[in-house]
Design a protein around this motif. Structure first.
Motif, PDB file in Angstrom:
ATOM      1  N   ILE A 109       0.997  -1.474   0.301  1.00  0.00           N
ATOM      2  CA  ILE A 109       0.301   0.266   0.733  1.00  0.00           C
ATOM      3  C   ILE A 109       0.770   1.391   0.215  1.00  0.00           C
ATOM      4  O   ILE A 109       0.693   2.147  -0.782  1.00  0.00           O
ATOM      5  CB  ILE A 109      -1.031   0.193   1.289  1.00  0.00           C
ATOM      6  N   ASP A 110       1.300   1.076   0.658  1.00  0.00           N
ATOM      7  CA  ASP A 110       2.748   2.305   0.832  1.00  0.00           C
ATOM      8  C   ASP A 110       4.470   2.119   0.092  1.00  0.00           C
ATOM      9  O   ASP A 110       4.975   2.578   0.308  1.00  0.00           O
ATOM     10  CB  ASP A 110       3.620   2.299   2.409  1.00  0.00           C
ATOM     11  N   ARG A 111       4.162   0.922  -1.294  1.00  0.00           N
ATOM     12  CA  ARG A 111       5.114   0.872  -2.110  1.00  0.00           C
ATOM     13  C   ARG A 111       5.744   2.223  -2.579  1.00  0.00           C
ATOM     14  O   ARG A 111       6.856   2.023  -2.966  1.00  0.00           O
ATOM     15  CB  ARG A 111       4.952   0.043  -3.000  1.00  0.00           C
ATOM     16  N   ALA A 112       5.020   3.443  -2.576  1.00  0.00           N
ATOM     17  CA  ALA A 112       6.034   4.674  -3.173  1.00  0.00           C
ATOM     18  C   ALA A 112       7.395   4.704  -2.309  1.00  0.00           C
ATOM     19  O   ALA A 112       7.599   5.857  -2.984  1.00  0.00           O
ATOM     20  CB  ALA A 112       4.401   5.586  -3.481  1.00  0.00           C
ATOM     21  N   GLY A 113       6.340   4.454  -1.345  1.00  0.00           N
ATOM     22  CA  GLY A 113       8.485   5.077  -0.485  1.00  0.00           C
ATOM     23  C   GLY A 113       9.327   4.500   0.052  1.00  0.00           C
ATOM     24  O   GLY A 113       9.690   4.151   0.806  1.00  0.00           O
ATOM     25  N   TYR A 114       9.085   3.561  -0.998  1.00  0.00           N
ATOM     26  CA  TYR A 114      10.326   1.990  -1.043  1.00  0.00           C
ATOM     27  C   TYR A 114      10.731   2.142  -2.548  1.00  0.00           C
ATOM     28  O   TYR A 114      10.352   2.200  -3.401  1.00  0.00           O
ATOM     29  CB  TYR A 114       9.745   0.557  -0.683  1.00  0.00           C
ATOM     30  N   ARG A 115      12.592   1.171  -2.364  1.00  0.00           N
ATOM     31  CA  ARG A 115      12.950   1.294  -3.618  1.00  0.00           C
ATOM     32  C   ARG A 115      14.156   0.322  -3.515  1.00  0.00           C
ATOM     33  O   ARG A 115      14.369   0.112  -2.353  1.00  0.00           O
ATOM     34  CB  ARG A 115      13.875   2.351  -4.069  1.00  0.00           C
ATOM     35  N   ASP A 116      14.106  -0.291  -4.536  1.00  0.00           N
ATOM     36  CA  ASP A 116      15.014  -1.560  -4.592  1.00  0.00           C
ATOM     37  C   ASP A 116      16.066  -1.353  -5.078  1.00  0.00           C
ATOM     38  O   ASP A 116      16.352   0.057  -5.123  1.00  0.00           O
ATOM     39  CB  ASP A 116      14.512  -2.814  -5.992  1.00  0.00           C
ATOM     40  N   ALA A 117      17.394  -1.600  -5.063  1.00  0.00           N
ATOM     41  CA  ALA A 117      18.714  -1.013  -5.536  1.00  0.00           C
ATOM     42  C   ALA A 117      18.491  -0.359  -7.324  1.00  0.00           C
ATOM     43  O   ALA A 117      19.684  -0.563  -7.458  1.00  0.00           O
ATOM     44  CB  ALA A 117      19.637  -2.555  -5.949  1.00  0.00           C
ATOM     45  N   GLN A 118      17.557  -1.274  -7.795  1.00  0.00           N
ATOM     46  CA  GLN A 118      17.638  -0.303  -9.252  1.00  0.00           C
ATOM     47  C   GLN A 118      16.499   0.598  -9.373  1.00  0.00           C
ATOM     48  O   GLN A 118      16.208   1.398 -10.622  1.00  0.00           O
ATOM     49  CB  GLN A 118      16.996  -1.766 -10.302  1.00  0.00           C
ATOM     50  N   ASN A 119      16.000   1.061  -7.965  1.00  0.00           N
ATOM     51  CA  ASN A 119      15.435   2.580  -7.865  1.00  0.00           C
ATOM     52  C   ASN A 119      13.937   1.767  -8.387  1.00  0.00           C
ATOM     53  O   ASN A 119      13.734   2.884  -9.262  1.00  0.00           O
ATOM     54  CB  ASN A 119      16.428   3.822  -8.456  1.00  0.00           C
ATOM     55  N   ASN A 120      13.567   1.081  -8.784  1.00  0.00           N
ATOM     56  CA  ASN A 120      11.949   0.465  -9.533  1.00  0.00           C
ATOM     57  C   ASN A 120      11.419   0.266  -8.507  1.00  0.00           C
ATOM     58  O   ASN A 120      11.633   0.132  -6.999  1.00  0.00           O
ATOM     59  CB  ASN A 120      12.361  -0.306 -10.005  1.00  0.00           C
ATOM     60  N   PRO A 121      10.118   1.001  -8.721  1.00  0.00           N
ATOM     61  CA  PRO A 121       9.418   1.110  -8.102  1.00  0.00           C
ATOM     62  C   PRO A 121       8.871  -0.291  -7.118  1.00  0.00           C
ATOM     63  O   PRO A 121       8.657  -1.484  -8.271  1.00  0.00           O
ATOM     64  CB  PRO A 121       7.872   1.695  -8.404  1.00  0.00           C
ATOM     65  N   LEU A 122       8.068  -0.788  -6.133  1.00  0.00           N
ATOM     66  CA  LEU A 122       8.241  -2.461  -5.456  1.00  0.00           C
ATOM     67  C   LEU A 122       6.397  -3.252  -6.403  1.00  0.00           C
ATOM     68  O   LEU A 122       5.801  -2.388  -6.186  1.00  0.00           O
ATOM     69  CB  LEU A 122       7.554  -2.272  -4.301  1.00  0.00           C
ATOM     70  N   SER A 123       6.644  -4.363  -6.630  1.00  0.00           N
ATOM     71  CA  SER A 123       5.652  -4.751  -7.119  1.00  0.00           C
ATOM     72  C   SER A 123       4.989  -5.832  -6.214  1.00  0.00           C
ATOM     73  O   SER A 123       5.704  -5.330  -5.036  1.00  0.00           O
ATOM     74  CB  SER A 123       5.951  -5.901  -8.228  1.00  0.00           C
ATOM     75  N   PHE A 124       4.123  -6.244  -5.864  1.00  0.00           N
ATOM     76  CA  PHE A 124       3.110  -7.217  -4.511  1.00  0.00           C
ATOM     77  C   PHE A 124       4.667  -8.052  -4.510  1.00  0.00           C
ATOM     78  O   PHE A 124       5.099  -8.385  -2.925  1.00  0.00           O
ATOM     79  CB  PHE A 124       1.936  -7.845  -4.847  1.00  0.00           C
ATOM     80  N   LEU A 125       5.052  -9.002  -5.357  1.00  0.00           N
ATOM     81  CA  LEU A 125       6.072  -9.454  -5.076  1.00  0.00           C
ATOM     82  C   LEU A 125       7.456  -9.567  -4.353  1.00  0.00           C
ATOM     83  O   LEU A 125       7.571  -9.871  -3.063  1.00  0.00           O
ATOM     84  CB  LEU A 125       6.788 -10.589  -6.208  1.00  0.00           C
ATOM     85  N   ASP A 126       7.632  -8.128  -4.476  1.00  0.00           N
ATOM     86  CA  ASP A 126       8.720  -7.132  -4.328  1.00  0.00           C
ATOM     87  C   ASP A 126       8.164  -7.165  -2.314  1.00  0.00           C
ATOM     88  O   ASP A 126       9.449  -6.818  -1.920  1.00  0.00           O
ATOM     89  CB  ASP A 126       8.688  -5.764  -4.724  1.00  0.00           C
ATOM     90  N   SER A 127       7.294  -6.561  -2.281  1.00  0.00           N
ATOM     91  CA  SER A 127       6.527  -6.300  -0.993  1.00  0.00           C
ATOM     92  C   SER A 127       6.621  -7.768   0.144  1.00  0.00           C
ATOM     93  O   SER A 127       6.745  -7.950   1.104  1.00  0.00           O
ATOM     94  CB  SER A 127       5.151  -5.710  -1.242  1.00  0.00           C
ATOM     95  N   LEU A 128       6.643  -9.210  -0.695  1.00  0.00           N
ATOM     96  CA  LEU A 128       6.581 -10.117  -0.116  1.00  0.00           C
ATOM     97  C   LEU A 128       7.828 -10.478   0.201  1.00  0.00           C
ATOM     98  O   LEU A 128       7.843 -10.899   1.567  1.00  0.00           O
ATOM     99  CB  LEU A 128       5.386 -10.884  -0.629  1.00  0.00           C
ATOM    100  N   TYR A 129       8.752 -10.406  -0.804  1.00  0.00           N
ATOM    101  CA  TYR A 129      10.266 -10.517  -0.600  1.00  0.00           C
ATOM    102  C   TYR A 129      10.205  -9.452   0.470  1.00  0.00           C
ATOM    103  O   TYR A 129      11.775 -10.101   1.286  1.00  0.00           O
ATOM    104  CB  TYR A 129      10.576 -10.536  -1.523  1.00  0.00           C
ATOM    105  N   TYR A 130      10.419  -7.820   0.476  1.00  0.00           N
ATOM    106  CA  TYR A 130      10.844  -7.268   1.168  1.00  0.00           C
ATOM    107  C   TYR A 130      10.313  -7.483   2.868  1.00  0.00           C
ATOM    108  O   TYR A 130      10.676  -7.972   4.227  1.00  0.00           O
ATOM    109  CB  TYR A 130      10.686  -5.852   1.286  1.00  0.00           C
ATOM    110  N   SER A 131       9.303  -8.026   2.699  1.00  0.00           N
ATOM    111  CA  SER A 131       8.662  -9.038   4.134  1.00  0.00           C
ATOM    112  C   SER A 131       9.376 -10.242   4.734  1.00  0.00           C
ATOM    113  O   SER A 131       9.695 -10.230   5.934  1.00  0.00           O
ATOM    114  CB  SER A 131       7.211  -8.856   3.696  1.00  0.00           C
ATOM    115  N   ALA A 132       9.073 -10.939   4.119  1.00  0.00           N
ATOM    116  CA  ALA A 132       9.891 -12.315   3.981  1.00  0.00           C
ATOM    117  C   ALA A 132      11.296 -11.585   5.170  1.00  0.00           C
ATOM    118  O   ALA A 132      11.366 -11.943   6.307  1.00  0.00           O
ATOM    119  CB  ALA A 132      10.197 -12.952   3.626  1.00  0.00           C
ATOM    120  N   VAL A 133      12.432 -11.027   4.299  1.00  0.00           N
ATOM    121  CA  VAL A 133      13.819 -10.799   4.982  1.00  0.00           C
ATOM    122  C   VAL A 133      13.830 -10.252   5.334  1.00  0.00           C
ATOM    123  O   VAL A 133      14.126 -10.183   6.867  1.00  0.00           O
ATOM    124  CB  VAL A 133      14.432 -10.262   3.768  1.00  0.00           C
ATOM    125  N   THR A 134      12.087  -9.269   6.223  1.00  0.00           N
ATOM    126  CA  THR A 134      12.670  -7.681   7.294  1.00  0.00           C
ATOM    127  C   THR A 134      12.329  -9.089   8.776  1.00  0.00           C
ATOM    128  O   THR A 134      12.486  -9.004   9.185  1.00  0.00           O
ATOM    129  CB  THR A 134      11.568  -6.738   7.189  1.00  0.00           C
TER     130      THR A 134
END
Length: 359
Positions: free
Chosen positions: A61-86
């Protein structure tokens, strides 16, 4: 003589009852409701998955405030990945919260979720580490509160049948403690909801752990007569007031049981032999005897106090079928001239319909 010699050889002491309560874990077992381990693990897995997806939704929901290493916006898969490692505290750093709102969400929501997630993951380990302390606390509370209970020494066929009869007569399982050295017997007793004590019942410290000093009754149902005599002697020394009922195989040892302090002695071999002999001629008599000995159905033998209206009358003319009168601790048959009239303080041994006793 052989029984006396075995008793002398087995008289020895130990210090079990003087040890700390945590040393008694595994010796004293107090029944409790056991949940299925698979069900407990399943609950933890479900909670972990829910926590993971909840966190992923919050991040997405707050994906606009996150960036990955390539400075790309987050997909839901990226959000799930971030949640798992966090939540697992791995934290690779390839996805980071940049905006103030995303960092605030991490502080207020994701960090508490991480703590809960870790608690769920290590919950089983914590449970194992605290189980010994929890059992020790239960044992301490039980030892401080157990009073006027019944101790059953030996949980073989005789012991189990005795417990079934007591429960059928209205005694609660929580008021019965089983002492036995056999692990299988103790497991069976625990499954029946009874407190168990593992050890040799001829040792005074083992009987003290079972609360014999505060017991109202003691049932000795061991497989050996010498063990029964020594256990009775030890129990009587610890508790001079308890009612001790013992079973032995051979009639020649009956006087030893009496001398050791048993109030009542049942000779199992002779009793079974009499029933077998009776059954050859009149099997229906055996059926009636079995009915009388089964408290939860049909008829049974019980004992009750005398009703004030019965005082002065004949025990043969009461509302119940009276078999005997207990006066000052002595049983008199109903046809004895000493009990032609009922006196205050007498107790009547009578036949009643099956069910809990009147007292």
């Amino acid at each position: 003589m052989a029984v006396r010699n075995r008793i002398r050889n087995r008289l020895r002491s130990d210090q079990l009852s003087e040890g700390p309560d945590y040393a008694l874990v595994g010796v004293i077992s107090i029944p409790e409701l056991q949940a299925s381990p698979w069900r407990a693990i399943g609950k933890r897995v479900v909670f972990a998955v829910v926590a993971l997806f909840f966190t992923a939704v919050i991040v997405y929901i707050d994906r606009a405030g996150y960036r990955d290493a390539q400075n790309n916006p987050l997909s839901f898969l990226d959000s799930l990945y971030y949640s798992a490692v966090t939540l697992s505290t791995t934290g690779y750093g390839d996805i980071t919260p940049l905006s103030p709102s995303a960092r605030l969400v991490n502080i207020l929501i994701i960090t508490p979720m991480r703590v809960l997630f870790l608690i769920v993951l290590i919950g089983t380990t914590l449970e194992v580490l605290t189980e010994r302390s929890r059992q020790a606390l239960k044992i301490q509370r039980w030892r401080n509160s157990v009073r006027n209970h019944t101790v059953v020494i030996g949980y073989g066929t005789k012991g189990r049948t005795a417990v079934e009869a007591m429960i059928g007569d209205g005694i609660k399982p929580a008021e019965i403690v089983v002492v036995d050295g056999d692990a299988a017997a103790l497991e069976a007793a625990a499954q029946d909801g009874l407190v168990t004590v593992r050890g040799d019942a001829t040792k005074s410290d083992v009987l003290r752990l079972a609360g014999v000093a505060h017991a109202a009754a003691i049932v000795v149902a061991t497989n050996r007569d010498d063990t029964a005599v020594l256990a009775t002697l030890t129990a009587r020394e610890i508790n001079p007031r308890a009612k001790i009922v013992a079973s032995i195989r051979e009639a020649e040892n009956q006087h030893l049981m009496r001398q050791s302090g048993a109030n009542s002695v049942v000779v199992s071999s002779e009793t079974a032999g009499r029933l077998l002999g009776i059954a050859t001629k009149t099997p229906t008599v055996v059926e009636v005897i079995e009915d009388l000995l089964t408290p939860d159905e049909g008829y049974s033998i019980a004992e009750r106090e005398v009703d004030p209206t019965e005082t002065g009358g004949s025990p043969k003319h009461t509302k119940d079928i009276v078999l005997g009168v207990v006066r000052e601790g002595v049983l008199y048959r109903v046809d004895n001239s000493k009990v032609e009239q009922i006196e205050a303080g007498d107790r009547l041994l009578y036949v009643r319909q099956g069910g809990p006793s009147d007292d």
